[in-house]
Write a protein that holds these residues in place. Structure first.
Motif, mmCIF file in Angstrom:
data_model
loop_
_atom_site.group_PDB
_atom_site.id
_atom_site.type_symbol
_atom_site.label_atom_id
_atom_site.label_comp_id
_atom_site.label_asym_id
_atom_site.label_seq_id
_atom_site.Cartn_x
_atom_site.Cartn_y
_atom_site.Cartn_z
ATOM 1 N N ALA A 1 13.460 1.715 -5.677
ATOM 2 C CA ALA A 1 12.530 1.140 -4.704
ATOM 3 C C ALA A 1 11.857 -0.112 -5.271
ATOM 4 C CB ALA A 1 11.494 2.174 -4.298
ATOM 5 N N LEU A 2 11.501 -0.071 -6.544
ATOM 6 C CA LEU A 2 10.883 -1.230 -7.189
ATOM 7 C C LEU A 2 11.842 -2.414 -7.200
ATOM 8 C CD1 LEU A 2 8.621 -2.585 -8.900
ATOM 9 C CD2 LEU A 2 9.801 -1.662 -10.911
ATOM 10 N N ASP B 1 1.752 -9.210 -2.003
ATOM 11 C CA ASP B 1 2.727 -8.138 -1.805
ATOM 12 C C ASP B 1 3.308 -7.661 -3.139
ATOM 13 O OD1 ASP B 1 2.257 -8.321 0.895
ATOM 14 O OD2 ASP B 1 4.105 -9.437 1.338
ATOM 15 N N ALA B 2 3.489 -8.591 -4.088
ATOM 16 C CA ALA B 2 4.001 -8.215 -5.404
ATOM 17 C C ALA B 2 3.001 -7.314 -6.133
ATOM 18 C CB ALA B 2 4.293 -9.462 -6.234
ATOM 19 N N VAL B 3 1.731 -7.675 -6.059
ATOM 20 C CA VAL B 3 0.698 -6.853 -6.699
ATOM 21 C C VAL B 3 0.635 -5.474 -6.040
ATOM 22 C CG1 VAL B 3 -1.788 -6.659 -7.096
ATOM 23 C CG2 VAL B 3 -0.634 -8.839 -7.487
ATOM 24 N N ALA B 4 0.727 -5.441 -4.707
ATOM 25 C CA ALA B 4 0.700 -4.166 -3.992
ATOM 26 C C ALA B 4 1.910 -3.307 -4.368
ATOM 27 C CB ALA B 4 0.662 -4.403 -2.490
ATOM 28 N N LEU B 5 3.076 -3.937 -4.478
ATOM 29 C CA LEU B 5 4.277 -3.198 -4.872
ATOM 30 C C LEU B 5 4.114 -2.616 -6.276
ATOM 31 C CD1 LEU B 5 7.240 -2.342 -4.363
ATOM 32 C CD2 LEU B 5 7.910 -4.551 -5.326
ATOM 33 N N GLY B 6 3.561 -3.400 -7.192
ATOM 34 C CA GLY B 6 3.317 -2.910 -8.539
ATOM 35 C C GLY B 6 2.345 -1.741 -8.542
ATOM 36 N N ASP B 7 1.275 -1.854 -7.759
ATOM 37 C CA ASP B 7 0.292 -0.763 -7.678
ATOM 38 C C ASP B 7 0.912 0.505 -7.100
ATOM 39 O OD1 ASP B 7 -1.638 -2.401 -8.747
ATOM 40 O OD2 ASP B 7 -2.585 -2.857 -6.814
ATOM 41 N N GLN B 8 1.717 0.344 -6.049
ATOM 42 C CA GLN B 8 2.372 1.508 -5.436
ATOM 43 C C GLN B 8 3.329 2.177 -6.416
ATOM 44 O OE1 GLN B 8 4.283 -0.171 -2.030
ATOM 45 N NE2 GLN B 8 2.390 -0.315 -0.837
ATOM 46 N N THR B 9 4.060 1.370 -7.162
ATOM 47 C CA THR B 9 5.021 1.929 -8.109
ATOM 48 C C THR B 9 4.300 2.623 -9.262
ATOM 49 O OG1 THR B 9 6.540 0.141 -7.512
ATOM 50 C CG2 THR B 9 7.080 1.427 -9.452
ATOM 51 N N PHE B 10 3.212 2.025 -9.744
ATOM 52 C CA PHE B 10 2.412 2.683 -10.782
ATOM 53 C C PHE B 10 1.892 4.019 -10.280
ATOM 54 C CE2 PHE B 10 1.680 -1.214 -13.404
ATOM 55 C CZ PHE B 10 1.950 -0.642 -14.624
ATOM 56 N N ASP B 11 1.413 4.042 -9.056
ATOM 57 C CA ASP B 11 0.894 5.288 -8.487
ATOM 58 C C ASP B 11 1.995 6.339 -8.409
ATOM 59 O OD1 ASP B 11 -1.265 6.773 -7.327
ATOM 60 O OD2 ASP B 11 -0.257 6.552 -5.381
ATOM 61 N N LYS B 12 3.185 5.904 -8.000
ATOM 62 C CA LYS B 12 4.324 6.815 -7.917
ATOM 63 C C LYS B 12 4.672 7.382 -9.291
ATOM 64 C CE LYS B 12 7.276 5.402 -4.431
ATOM 65 N NZ LYS B 12 8.483 4.756 -3.923
ATOM 66 N N VAL B 13 4.727 6.510 -10.282
ATOM 67 C CA VAL B 13 5.110 6.918 -11.635
ATOM 68 C C VAL B 13 4.047 7.831 -12.248
ATOM 69 C CG1 VAL B 13 5.450 6.016 -13.980
ATOM 70 C CG2 VAL B 13 6.605 4.938 -12.061
#
Length: 90
Positions: free
Chosen positions: A73-74, A43-55
Protein backbone atom coordinates in the motif's frame (compact mmCIF):
# COMPACT_ATOMS: atom_id res chain seq x y z
CA UNK A 1 10.53 -10.21 7.71
CA UNK A 2 12.46 -7.01 7.99
CA UNK A 3 13.22 -5.40 11.28
CA UNK A 4 10.55 -2.89 12.42
CA UNK A 5 13.17 -0.13 12.55
CA UNK A 6 14.10 -0.79 8.92
CA UNK A 7 10.44 -0.64 7.89
CA UNK A 8 10.00 2.70 9.64
CA UNK A 9 13.17 4.07 8.06
CA UNK A 10 11.85 3.03 4.64
CA UNK A 11 8.61 4.90 5.27
CA UNK A 12 10.48 8.07 6.24
CA UNK A 13 12.85 7.75 3.28
CA UNK A 14 10.09 7.34 0.70
CA UNK A 15 7.98 10.18 2.06
CA UNK A 16 11.03 12.43 2.17
CA UNK A 17 11.84 11.58 -1.45
CA UNK A 18 8.39 12.75 -2.55
CA UNK A 19 8.69 15.95 -0.55
CA UNK A 20 12.21 16.57 -1.86
CA UNK A 21 11.08 16.14 -5.46
CA UNK A 22 8.20 18.54 -4.83
CA UNK A 23 10.58 21.19 -3.52
CA UNK A 24 12.88 20.73 -6.51
CA UNK A 25 9.88 21.10 -8.81
CA UNK A 26 8.88 24.34 -7.06
CA UNK A 27 12.41 25.71 -7.30
CA UNK A 28 12.74 24.88 -10.99
CA UNK A 29 9.26 26.18 -11.85
CA UNK A 30 8.71 29.37 -9.84
CA UNK A 31 5.88 30.49 -12.14
CA UNK A 32 3.76 27.39 -11.50
CA UNK A 33 0.73 27.18 -9.25
CA UNK A 34 1.98 25.98 -5.86
CA UNK A 35 -1.35 24.66 -4.54
CA UNK A 36 -1.23 21.26 -6.32
CA UNK A 37 2.36 20.70 -5.19
CA UNK A 38 1.47 21.62 -1.62
CA UNK A 39 -1.41 19.13 -1.78
CA UNK A 40 0.97 16.40 -2.95
CA UNK A 41 3.24 17.18 0.01
CA UNK A 42 0.28 17.06 2.41
CA UNK A 43 -0.86 13.75 0.91
CA UNK A 44 2.67 12.33 1.27
CA UNK A 45 2.77 13.25 4.95
CA UNK A 46 -0.70 11.76 5.46
CA UNK A 47 0.36 8.55 3.70
CA UNK A 48 3.43 8.31 5.93
CA UNK A 49 1.32 8.86 9.05
CA UNK A 50 -1.22 6.23 7.97
CA UNK A 51 1.52 3.72 7.25
CA UNK A 52 3.22 4.39 10.59
CA UNK A 53 -0.11 3.87 12.33
CA UNK A 54 -0.61 0.61 10.45
CA UNK A 55 2.88 -0.64 11.30
CA UNK A 56 2.61 0.36 14.96
CA UNK A 57 -0.67 -1.52 15.40
CA UNK A 58 0.25 -4.82 13.79
CA UNK A 59 -1.70 -7.90 14.90
CA UNK A 60 -0.01 -10.66 16.86
CA UNK A 61 -0.91 -13.31 14.27
CA UNK A 62 0.03 -13.08 10.60
CA UNK A 63 2.53 -10.24 10.93
CA UNK A 64 4.45 -11.17 7.81
CA UNK A 65 1.42 -10.90 5.52
CA UNK A 66 0.25 -7.78 7.34
CA UNK A 67 3.58 -5.99 6.83
CA UNK A 68 3.72 -7.16 3.22
CA UNK A 69 0.30 -5.61 2.60
CA UNK A 70 1.27 -2.38 4.39
CA UNK A 71 4.44 -2.16 2.29
CA UNK A 72 2.48 -2.76 -0.91
CA UNK A 73 0.00 0.00 0.00
CA UNK A 74 2.87 2.38 0.80
CA UNK A 75 4.65 1.73 -2.51
CA UNK A 76 1.42 2.15 -4.49
CA UNK A 77 0.69 5.41 -2.68
CA UNK A 78 4.20 6.76 -3.25
CA UNK A 79 4.03 5.79 -6.91
CA UNK A 80 0.73 7.62 -7.35
CA UNK A 81 2.19 10.74 -5.69
CA UNK A 82 5.16 10.71 -8.08
CA UNK A 83 2.76 10.29 -11.02
CA UNK A 84 0.72 13.28 -9.83
CA UNK A 85 3.90 15.37 -9.60
CA UNK A 86 5.02 14.28 -13.06
CA UNK A 87 1.61 15.14 -14.50
CA UNK A 88 1.92 18.77 -13.34
CA UNK A 89 4.55 19.60 -15.95
CA UNK A 90 2.70 18.03 -18.89
Amino acid sequence: MANLIVIKKDIVFLVNEVISDCWVYLQLNPECDQAPVEQIIADAVALGDQTFDKVNHAPKEGKKAYFREANKALLEGIDSLFERLSALKK
